[in-house]
Design a protein around this motif. Structure first.
Motif, short mmCIF file in Angstrom:
data_model
loop_
_atom_site.label_atom_id
_atom_site.label_comp_id
_atom_site.label_asym_id
_atom_site.label_seq_id
_atom_site.Cartn_x
_atom_site.Cartn_y
_atom_site.Cartn_z
N UNK A 77 4.23 1.50 -14.82
CA UNK A 77 4.36 1.97 -16.20
C UNK A 77 3.04 2.52 -16.73
N UNK A 78 1.95 1.78 -16.46
CA UNK A 78 0.65 2.25 -16.96
C UNK A 78 0.22 3.54 -16.24
N UNK A 79 0.55 3.63 -14.93
CA UNK A 79 0.20 4.85 -14.19
C UNK A 79 0.97 6.05 -14.73
N UNK A 80 2.26 5.82 -14.97
CA UNK A 80 3.05 6.91 -15.54
C UNK A 80 2.52 7.33 -16.90
N UNK A 81 2.08 6.37 -17.69
CA UNK A 81 1.51 6.69 -19.01
C UNK A 81 0.21 7.48 -18.85
N UNK A 82 -0.62 7.07 -17.88
CA UNK A 82 -1.88 7.79 -17.64
C UNK A 82 -1.61 9.21 -17.16
N UNK A 83 -0.57 9.38 -16.31
CA UNK A 83 -0.23 10.72 -15.83
C UNK A 83 0.16 11.61 -17.02
N UNK A 84 0.99 11.07 -17.87
CA UNK A 84 1.40 11.84 -19.06
C UNK A 84 0.20 12.18 -19.92
N UNK A 85 -0.67 11.19 -20.13
CA UNK A 85 -1.85 11.40 -20.97
C UNK A 85 -2.80 12.42 -20.33
N UNK A 150 -7.36 13.92 -10.93
CA UNK A 150 -6.99 12.59 -11.44
C UNK A 150 -5.47 12.45 -11.53
N UNK A 151 -4.82 13.54 -11.92
CA UNK A 151 -3.36 13.52 -12.00
C UNK A 151 -2.74 13.30 -10.62
N UNK A 152 -3.29 14.02 -9.60
CA UNK A 152 -2.79 13.85 -8.24
C UNK A 152 -2.97 12.42 -7.75
N UNK A 153 -4.12 11.82 -8.04
CA UNK A 153 -4.37 10.44 -7.63
C UNK A 153 -3.40 9.47 -8.32
N UNK A 154 -3.18 9.72 -9.60
CA UNK A 154 -2.25 8.87 -10.34
C UNK A 154 -0.83 8.99 -9.79
N UNK A 155 -0.44 10.22 -9.45
CA UNK A 155 0.89 10.41 -8.89
C UNK A 155 1.02 9.73 -7.53
N UNK A 156 -0.04 9.80 -6.72
CA UNK A 156 -0.05 9.10 -5.42
C UNK A 156 0.03 7.60 -5.63
N UNK A 157 -0.72 7.10 -6.62
CA UNK A 157 -0.68 5.68 -6.94
C UNK A 157 0.73 5.27 -7.39
N UNK A 162 5.76 2.57 -6.25
CA UNK A 162 7.22 2.60 -6.17
C UNK A 162 7.69 2.06 -4.82
N UNK A 163 7.02 2.44 -3.74
CA UNK A 163 7.37 1.92 -2.41
C UNK A 163 7.17 0.41 -2.36
N UNK A 164 6.01 -0.04 -2.88
CA UNK A 164 5.73 -1.48 -2.90
C UNK A 164 6.78 -2.21 -3.74
N UNK A 165 7.19 -1.58 -4.83
CA UNK A 165 8.19 -2.19 -5.71
C UNK A 165 9.52 -2.38 -4.97
N UNK A 166 9.92 -1.37 -4.22
CA UNK A 166 11.17 -1.46 -3.47
C UNK A 166 11.09 -2.60 -2.43
N UNK A 167 9.94 -2.71 -1.76
CA UNK A 167 9.77 -3.78 -0.77
C UNK A 167 9.79 -5.15 -1.44
N UNK A 168 9.12 -5.25 -2.59
CA UNK A 168 9.10 -6.53 -3.31
C UNK A 168 10.50 -6.93 -3.76
N UNK A 169 11.24 -5.99 -4.28
CA UNK A 169 12.60 -6.29 -4.73
C UNK A 169 13.48 -6.71 -3.55
N UNK A 170 13.33 -6.03 -2.42
CA UNK A 170 14.10 -6.38 -1.23
C UNK A 170 13.74 -7.78 -0.74
N UNK A 171 12.42 -8.08 -0.71
CA UNK A 171 11.98 -9.41 -0.29
C UNK A 171 12.51 -10.48 -1.25
#
Length: 371
Positions: A77-85, A150-157, A162-171
């Motif tokens: 959420x914070x990364x998405x907010x930083x990307x928008x900003x 900075x935007x590219x780095x934030x998007x990569x982050x 998102x990948x980590x989130x999917x793995x965490x939810x699956x675990x």
């Protein structure tokens, strides 16, 4: 002599019907079952404890993953907010750069500053002006590039999160399934443990009954031995009083020896011998040992849980120990009595209270006394 021989045969028949389980071996068997169940219960308790520990560990892991998921969600959420900003900042910086370039090229009175610089005779002023424009343009360009990187780095982050989130939810889901399975296992083990505890309670009750039964059997054996001794003494005294023929000497022998070979039978009761095939018509009711307040044992000591084909009689009408055939009931042993059983009335034993209700009260029931 025939009367006494019939009594002895009746007692032998009763002994054959008596449950074999009335012995020390039965009590030993109950003890063995109790030990086995106790060992099983201990093993189940250990399994329950181990399963509960695993459940707790699993739930702790689930909670830790939930925290990780929540933190990762916050990071996304914070990364998405930083990307928008950052995108908004890039947009604003580009607008500012364009505005400055326009200001450099056009004066407030509409003169073209680049044209002015080229027409100036002062080389120093020309170089300084051009340099200033170049520096300003480069600075704005670098600022925009920095923001875009900075935007590219934030998007990569964000993608990584998102990948980590999917793995965490699956675990988390996998662990939750495991925790649910462990909960079911614990529940099943608890049911099994409760069943063992109930079986142990039943065995404890059976042991009490068996102990009391063994004590009663010992007492009956003692009485039988005393009766046998008295009968032997009486026979000896009668033999001394009058000369005995060969037949008189040999006939009392079964009376004396029979109680010794069958010490577990009740004392010999002097009752009239039943006639061969004697038939009478009676009123028949029903009873069950499962009725509240009823005993497992009959007047002759038969365990109704083991041998249920028994009738209660008035001994003056149908002698105790008689083998009878009851119309609508079958072959039975006259082994019990009752306060309400007087005259031509019998009470047939059934294995349930409902069966007794269905039997009700029957009249003119044919009873045949068998040999």
């Amino acid at each position: 002599m025939h009367r006494k021989k019939w009594i002895v045969l009746s007692l032998v028949f009763i002994q054959m019907l008596a449950p074999v389980s009335i012995s020390a071996d039965t009590l030993e068997s109950l003890n063995q079952k109790e030990v086995t169940l106790q060992q099983q219960s201990q093993a189940i308790s250990s399994q329950v404890q181990a399963a509960l520990e695993e459940v707790n560990q699993t739930y702790r892991a689930v909670e830790a993953l939930k925290n990780d998921v929540a933190q990762n969600e916050a990071l996304i959420a914070s990364t998405q907010a930083e990307i928008v900003e950052t995108n908004e900042t890039i947009k604003k910086r580009k607008e500012i750069a364009a505005k400055r370039l326009r200001n450099l090229q056009v004066s407030s009175i509409g003169e073209n500053k680049l044209f002015y610089l080229l027409q100036t005779s002062n080389l120093q002023e020309l170089v300084s002006g051009l340099y200033a424009m170049s520096v300003m343009q480069n600075a704005e360009k670098e600022t925009v590039q920095t923001l875009e990187e900075a935007t590219l780095k934030l998007e990569e982050l964000e993608r990584t999160a998102q990948v980590a989130q999917a793995e965490l939810v699956n675990d988390q889901q996998t662990l939750q399934i495991k925790a649910d399975a462990l909960d079911d296992q614990v529940a099943a083990l608890k049911v099994q443990l409760a069943g063992n505890q109930a079986a142990l309670a039943e065995i404890a009750q059976s042991k009490e009954v068996e102990t009391a039964r063994l004590a009663a059997e010992k007492e009956r054996q003692k009485l039988a031995e005393e009766e046998a001794k008295k009968a032997a003494e009486k026979a000896a005294k009668e033999a001394e009083k009058q000369p005995a023929t060969q037949e008189q000497v040999t006939t009392p022998q079964p009376e004396v020896s029979q109680p010794e070979t069958s010490p577990s039978t009740p004392p010999v009761v002097e009752t009239p011998a039943p006639s061969t095939g004697k038939t009478l018509y009676v009123q028949a009711t029903a009873y069950s040992y499962k009725e509240v307040g009823s005993s497992f044992y009959t007047a002759l000591g038969v365990d109704l849980r083991q041998n249920s084909q028994v009738i209660a009689v008035d001994p003056s009408v149908i002698p105790l120990g008689s083998v009878v055939e009851v119309e609508g009931y079958g072959i039975a042993l006259a082994a019990d009595t009752g306060g309400a059983i007087k005259g031509n009335i019998i009470d047939v034993h059934l294995n349930s209270v409902d069966a007794c209700k269905q039997w009700g009260r029957k009249f003119n029931v044919k009873v045949t006394i068998l040999e």
